[in-house]
Design an enzyme around this catalytic site. Sequence first.
Site, mmCIF file in Angstrom:
data_model
loop_
_atom_site.group_PDB
_atom_site.id
_atom_site.type_symbol
_atom_site.label_atom_id
_atom_site.label_comp_id
_atom_site.label_asym_id
_atom_site.label_seq_id
_atom_site.Cartn_x
_atom_site.Cartn_y
_atom_site.Cartn_z
ATOM 1 N N GLY A 231 -24.553 5.082 -20.653
ATOM 2 C CA GLY A 231 -23.414 4.453 -20.188
ATOM 3 C C GLY A 231 -23.226 2.864 -20.677
ATOM 4 C CB SER A 232 -23.077 0.181 -18.316
ATOM 5 O OG SER A 232 -22.351 0.946 -17.614
ATOM 6 C CE LYS B 175 -17.656 8.904 -18.453
ATOM 7 N NZ LYS B 175 -18.912 9.772 -18.187
ATOM 8 N N GLY C 255 -27.864 5.217 -15.172
ATOM 9 C CA GLY C 255 -28.686 4.141 -14.967
ATOM 10 C C GLY C 255 -29.885 3.931 -16.287
ATOM 11 N NE ARG D 181 -40.691 12.167 -10.594
ATOM 12 C CZ ARG D 181 -41.640 12.522 -11.700
ATOM 13 N NH1 ARG D 181 -41.906 13.848 -11.604
ATOM 14 N NH2 ARG D 181 -42.391 11.811 -12.443
#
Lengths: 319, 221
Positions: free
Chosen positions: A260-261, A106, A239, A190
């Site tokens: 990610g996490s 990143k 998420g 969406r």
Amino acid sequence: MATTSTSSSTQTNGTTGAQRWKEMSKPEIGDWRVKGGLAQMLKGGVIMDVVTPDQAKVAEDAGAVAVMALERVPSDIRRDGGVARMSDPDLISGIIDTVSIPVMAKARIGHFVEAQILEALGVDYCDESEVLTPADNEYHIDKWQYKMPYVCGARNIGEALRRIGEGAAMIRTKGEAGTGDIVHAVTHARQILADIRAIHNMPTEELMSAARDYQAPYELVVEVHRTGKLPVVNFAAGGIATPADAALLMQIGVEGVFVGSGIFKSSDPAKMADAIVRATTHYNDPDMLAEISRGLGDAMPGIEANKIPEAEQLQTRGW
Amino acid sequence: MVSSLNRNTPSQPRIGVLALQGDFAEHIHMLGEIGIHAVEVRKVEQLFEIDGLIIPGGESTTIVKLLMRFEFVDQLRSRVESGMALWGTCAGMIVIARELADSYPTPLNLLDIGVSRNYFGRQVDSFEAEIDIEGIDGEAMRAVFIRAPVVSDVGDGVVKIASLDDGQAVAVKKGRVLASSFHPELTTDTRMHSLFVELAREAQIDTLNPTRNAEEISNTA
């Protein structure tokens, strides 16, 4: 290696990002196709955040298609606060030396020198990411200046097409990173897909007004109208914490997922990684998903994303 | 372009594209352009409903892992040994190789070739080139190399059908098994897909005429 990354270079050669997209994306010019082509190879796959070479190995063994090398996963960045920057080159090189799959890293939004450094390190994909603290309040990186391809976050079609106009070869939803709450990734996926359907079904005389309303390059709006999809690969991020989360986004219509996490903040990372990889392949098979979801231990502890005040949201960074 | 009326009639070979991970949709699109309605293969039993299988570009470690995890390996080997056509592009070539220069992943040994992964370097070293391919007439093909592997050595009966200017082999063929370092599916040139459809057609003819024996199959190279 990038030659120059100043915003004036755009003006000196007299072309807009969208015009350049049109020229560069022609099949006879290799640069664009090999950049976007790598993203094509990642489709149907899972890209995992890792903070050590050991974690990178766990991710590779679990079947990750790529790893994102960073110093702290987003949930720790969120917890620690302060300024989040590009990772130490030693860390990135250590991960590059450990795995054979592509390595992403990143750079801060607008921080084209961090990007130059990542390219010099041999990073395979740069994520110009809202998870890090932005370096520029107004301008994103001119991504055409690099041989290294870019992935960028987006919440709607306008943002996605602006990034593509700047040279991004892959788009991901922003979601709300580091929460373990899927709701914003779903909302953004969406939204982007709904915008694409709307543009695809518009009569041609409405396209210019759509470009104005979406604040998107006209040529790219025309391209979406013609093909009914983004001109680059579209992943979900922000998420995802369980195999069912990954399958949900795949069924909604993205082409792969970033976790990610969600892997290394779970109670059994190797098992969770393996399960999310399998769920991304068999996203449309409930029997298989039931089997895959069994006995994984605890998913990452989450934060309800809708309760985070707007000023503390990562997704509002960038424009 | 063949009329859609011909779709799925017995004259068309049945082709599947392994859809565990990678750019399978692009292969299916290319086959559609030449009138073949290909299927996404996600389950091992589907191997028995096709005459030819393409293993697409993707991440080879991921594809090998998923093939093992979903127990494809033995059945895939048995289908190839009984004459099913097979084509691996890029990651697919790595997956079907005999051995790799690096230790990871463990390939399936469905084609007697040694392969070097990421031979040209990292993503910033990816490129395109014009190449001539044996068995494909007309102008050179535009080949897209993305973190591409090369064929480092070939066993008996494996024919090198395309090489770069420096002589490095980038496409090989033995019988009905085809492997390429590059990605015809990322271009609009369908000639290599047509070549593969012909291999699958041979396999289909065998299935319809069981009297042809294994020796004949191995001699169709």
